[in-house]
Design an enzyme around this catalytic site. Sequence first.
Site, PDB file in Angstrom:
ATOM      1  N   TRP A 125     -18.046  16.280  12.225  1.00 61.63           N
ATOM      2  CA  TRP A 125     -17.254  15.910  11.061  1.00 61.63           C
ATOM      3  C   TRP A 125     -17.781  16.560   9.788  1.00 61.63           C
ATOM      4  O   TRP A 125     -18.982  16.590   9.556  1.00 61.63           O
ATOM      5  CB  TRP A 125     -17.275  14.393  10.868  1.00 61.63           C
ATOM      6  CG  TRP A 125     -16.429  13.657  11.844  1.00 61.63           C
ATOM      7  CD1 TRP A 125     -15.767  14.199  12.906  1.00 61.63           C
ATOM      8  CD2 TRP A 125     -16.165  12.259  11.868  1.00 61.63           C
ATOM      9  NE1 TRP A 125     -15.097  13.222  13.595  1.00 61.63           N
ATOM     10  CE2 TRP A 125     -15.334  12.017  12.974  1.00 61.63           C
ATOM     11  CE3 TRP A 125     -16.538  11.188  11.063  1.00 61.63           C
ATOM     12  CZ2 TRP A 125     -14.866  10.740  13.299  1.00 61.63           C
ATOM     13  CZ3 TRP A 125     -16.083   9.928  11.387  1.00 61.63           C
ATOM     14  CH2 TRP A 125     -15.253   9.703  12.486  1.00 61.63           C
ATOM     15  N   LYS A 161     -12.449  17.916  11.232  1.00 64.48           N
ATOM     16  CA  LYS A 161     -13.133  17.922  12.528  1.00 64.48           C
ATOM     17  C   LYS A 161     -13.349  19.358  12.964  1.00 64.48           C
ATOM     18  O   LYS A 161     -12.436  20.030  13.412  1.00 64.48           O
ATOM     19  CB  LYS A 161     -12.331  17.130  13.553  1.00 64.48           C
ATOM     20  CG  LYS A 161     -12.309  15.660  13.195  1.00 64.48           C
ATOM     21  CD  LYS A 161     -11.177  14.898  13.850  1.00 64.48           C
ATOM     22  CE  LYS A 161     -11.037  13.543  13.192  1.00 64.48           C
ATOM     23  NZ  LYS A 161      -9.908  13.430  12.275  1.00 64.48           N
ATOM     24  N   THR A 214       0.874  -1.179   0.000  1.00 61.86           N
ATOM     25  CA  THR A 214       0.000   0.000   0.000  1.00 61.86           C
ATOM     26  C   THR A 214       0.910   1.227   0.000  1.00 61.86           C
ATOM     27  O   THR A 214       2.021   1.188   0.535  1.00 61.86           O
ATOM     28  CB  THR A 214      -0.896   0.063   1.241  1.00 61.86           C
ATOM     29  OG1 THR A 214      -0.051   0.130   2.381  1.00 61.86           O
ATOM     30  CG2 THR A 214      -1.790  -1.140   1.350  1.00 61.86           C
ATOM     31  N   GLU A 221      -5.713  -3.897   0.220  1.00 63.86           N
ATOM     32  CA  GLU A 221      -5.936  -4.987   1.170  1.00 63.86           C
ATOM     33  C   GLU A 221      -7.106  -5.876   0.781  1.00 63.86           C
ATOM     34  O   GLU A 221      -7.333  -6.927   1.363  1.00 63.86           O
ATOM     35  CB  GLU A 221      -6.207  -4.406   2.569  1.00 63.86           C
ATOM     36  CG  GLU A 221      -5.003  -3.790   3.244  1.00 63.86           C
ATOM     37  CD  GLU A 221      -4.787  -2.323   2.887  1.00 63.86           C
ATOM     38  OE1 GLU A 221      -5.253  -1.878   1.808  1.00 63.86           O
ATOM     39  OE2 GLU A 221      -4.139  -1.618   3.689  1.00 63.86           O
TER      40      GLU A 221
HETATM   41  P1  ADP Z   1      -3.681   3.576  -0.912  1.00 62.81           P
HETATM   42  O1  ADP Z   1      -4.253   4.807  -1.589  1.00 62.81           O
HETATM   43  O2  ADP Z   1      -3.699   3.621   0.574  1.00 62.81           O
HETATM   44  O3  ADP Z   1      -2.497   2.993  -1.552  1.00 62.81           O
HETATM   45  P2  ADP Z   1      -5.614   1.975  -2.157  1.00 62.81           P
HETATM   46  O4  ADP Z   1      -5.187   2.300  -3.525  1.00 62.81           O
HETATM   47  O5  ADP Z   1      -5.826   0.602  -1.758  1.00 62.81           O
HETATM   48  O6  ADP Z   1      -4.660   2.449  -1.130  1.00 62.81           O
HETATM   49  O7  ADP Z   1      -6.832   2.914  -1.853  1.00 62.81           O
HETATM   50  C1  ADP Z   1      -7.875   2.551  -1.038  1.00 62.81           C
HETATM   51  C2  ADP Z   1      -8.644   3.751  -0.614  1.00 62.81           C
HETATM   52  O8  ADP Z   1      -9.053   4.551  -1.708  1.00 62.81           O
HETATM   53  C3  ADP Z   1      -9.926   3.411   0.097  1.00 62.81           C
HETATM   54  O9  ADP Z   1      -9.696   3.057   1.423  1.00 62.81           O
HETATM   55  C4  ADP Z   1     -10.716   4.707  -0.059  1.00 62.81           C
HETATM   56  O10 ADP Z   1     -10.355   5.656   0.898  1.00 62.81           O
HETATM   57  C5  ADP Z   1     -10.286   5.199  -1.400  1.00 62.81           C
HETATM   58  N1  ADP Z   1     -11.304   4.844  -2.385  1.00 62.81           N
HETATM   59  C6  ADP Z   1     -11.300   3.813  -3.233  1.00 62.81           C
HETATM   60  N2  ADP Z   1     -12.401   3.800  -3.998  1.00 62.81           N
HETATM   61  C7  ADP Z   1     -13.155   4.854  -3.615  1.00 62.81           C
HETATM   62  C8  ADP Z   1     -14.428   5.385  -3.996  1.00 62.81           C
HETATM   63  N3  ADP Z   1     -15.150   4.845  -4.981  1.00 62.81           N
HETATM   64  N4  ADP Z   1     -14.873   6.485  -3.344  1.00 62.81           N
HETATM   65  C9  ADP Z   1     -14.146   7.056  -2.380  1.00 62.81           C
HETATM   66  N5  ADP Z   1     -12.949   6.605  -1.969  1.00 62.81           N
HETATM   67  C10 ADP Z   1     -12.454   5.522  -2.576  1.00 62.81           C
END
Ligand code: ADP
Length: 543
Positions: free
Chosen positions: A446, A441, A185, A331
């Site tokens: 929120w 916040k 990640t 994940e």
């Molecule tokens: P990272 O950005 O931490 O590397 P990921 O690519 O796995 O991880 O991104 C996951 C995150 O992206 C989710 O937990 C969420 O916050 C955001 N995300 C993914 N799809 C959507 C969506 N359709 N709308 C809003 N947020 C999203």
Amino acid sequence: MHGLMMDTPLLISSIARHAEKFHGDREIVSVTMDDPRHRYTIRDAVRRSRQLANALARMGLETGDRVATIAWNDYRHLEIYYGVSGSGYVCHTINPRLFPEQLVFIINHAEDRWICTDLVFVPLLEKLLPQIPNVEGFIVMTDEAHMPDTSLPNALCYESLLDAESAEFEWPLLDERTASALCYTSGTTGDPKGVLYDHRSTVLHAFASVAPDVMNLSSRDVVLPVVPLFHVNAWGIPYSALMVGAKLVFPGPKMGDGEALYALLEEERVTVALGVPTVWLALLQYCEQAGKTLESLDRTVIGGAAVPRAMIEQFEKVQDVRTIQGWGMTEMSPLGTANTPKAGQEGLGDEERLDLATKAGRGIFGCELRIVDDHGTELPWDGVAYGALQVRGPWICSDYFKLAGAGGSHKEDGWFDTGDVATIDAQGYMAITDRTKDVIKSGGEWISSIELENAAIGHPAVAEAAVIGVAHPKWTERPLLVVVAAKGQEIDKQALLAFFKGKVADWWIPNDVAVVDELPHTATGKIKKIELRRQFADYALPE
Ligand code: ADP
């Protein structure tokens, strides 16, 4: 009493075998570093992945060993997916846009034995070399004619490596829980964390994603993943597309180029394209400026960040392209939800339908969802109550690689805490309110940065928007809107703030607007809020 069904393991190699038999003639088209439009078939890809498997075995790799890739989306990368995982090794896809220190951390943490690299990343790896002493060698994904003069030790040419091998190879009959791929990640906080997929999770995820109410993928489709193969396995497309025999179109290094994407979409008659919202901005802008329409594209699968309502609307009304919003994370392999209509929604008006389409979607079979409050108590599915979003299912990680429970995201009852805050409505449609760490916040309440960004994007002078919390003496934090102006437009701050009236609660309206030339993006194309917060850490909001 056990049933009497065969105990056949769910293996990635079984997808390759099936695809070769039933869809062998289906085309795979790639833009690569050394070929503007490479074409061959699924049969060729599977044959070459067996040649690669033979080469890797000869190099002394053993089950579980990590072989990394640092490459764009093209056919060689796909072959490595199958050749490596199918043999029982772990295909570790690396995001080349990470910071050098993150790359070093990841390569060493994963204990990568070999790295397969695109030509363009050779100089990057040369620089990292002193810090990654345990890597035994490098496979440069090109032919002999394009092999660079490099200081990388044991630099092998991919094409020569394959040429020397037989295409006869018996895929090993692995335990389906054998690790198959590894993806870190981006680690917006702390070190990147490794997510280790297995054959079973990968095959189940592919089954789920092709379903009609998810991506609805079939042998009639032509699929273009703009989402990189290093970003959660391009959302599983290398597996799902071969499972159904869809034609694949890989954009190589041309992912962010609106004009090049348009040409690929039209010339290859693409029906489904997948990517994060940012990449579609470039395409839609190009179409608008050049007066082009997308003729063959039927739907886009967009996820990884909230999809702006204006984008869904433009795809639908101007381009006649349906958007399927998806939500998930590294994940989760990554799919958790998909936004497709349910029976009974036929009569919805335009506005209601768009409201619904901006949600992340409903849980797909195989991924359970729940929202909980601060005490872990489940909240109602009424579309109003919001809380921490947790998930459970066979393609969701049970732990992080080599962290043995120290990741802190798994609950005692086995659920995984996504770090997202969400609502779920009575129909099961989930909407992300924010990431726990991005939520603003204000006075103990929120404010959703996502909702504010979505509203801002609807203003014609705004090309891109981000909202962050800035310290405030009275309210702890107040929202600051940071925007990039659309081409040829001026931002009138007061008019832009007035635009929020009636769209969000009055007390949510940002206290100020900052206009920037460019927003910082993460390696996967999302707005890098952490960097923005740093940039605006001392920002003084007006009285
Ligand atoms: P990272 O950005 O931490 O590397 P990921 O690519 O796995 O991880 O991104 C996951 C995150 O992206 C989710 O937990 C969420 O916050 C955001 N995300 C993914 N799809 C959507 C969506 N359709 N709308 C809003 N947020 C999203």
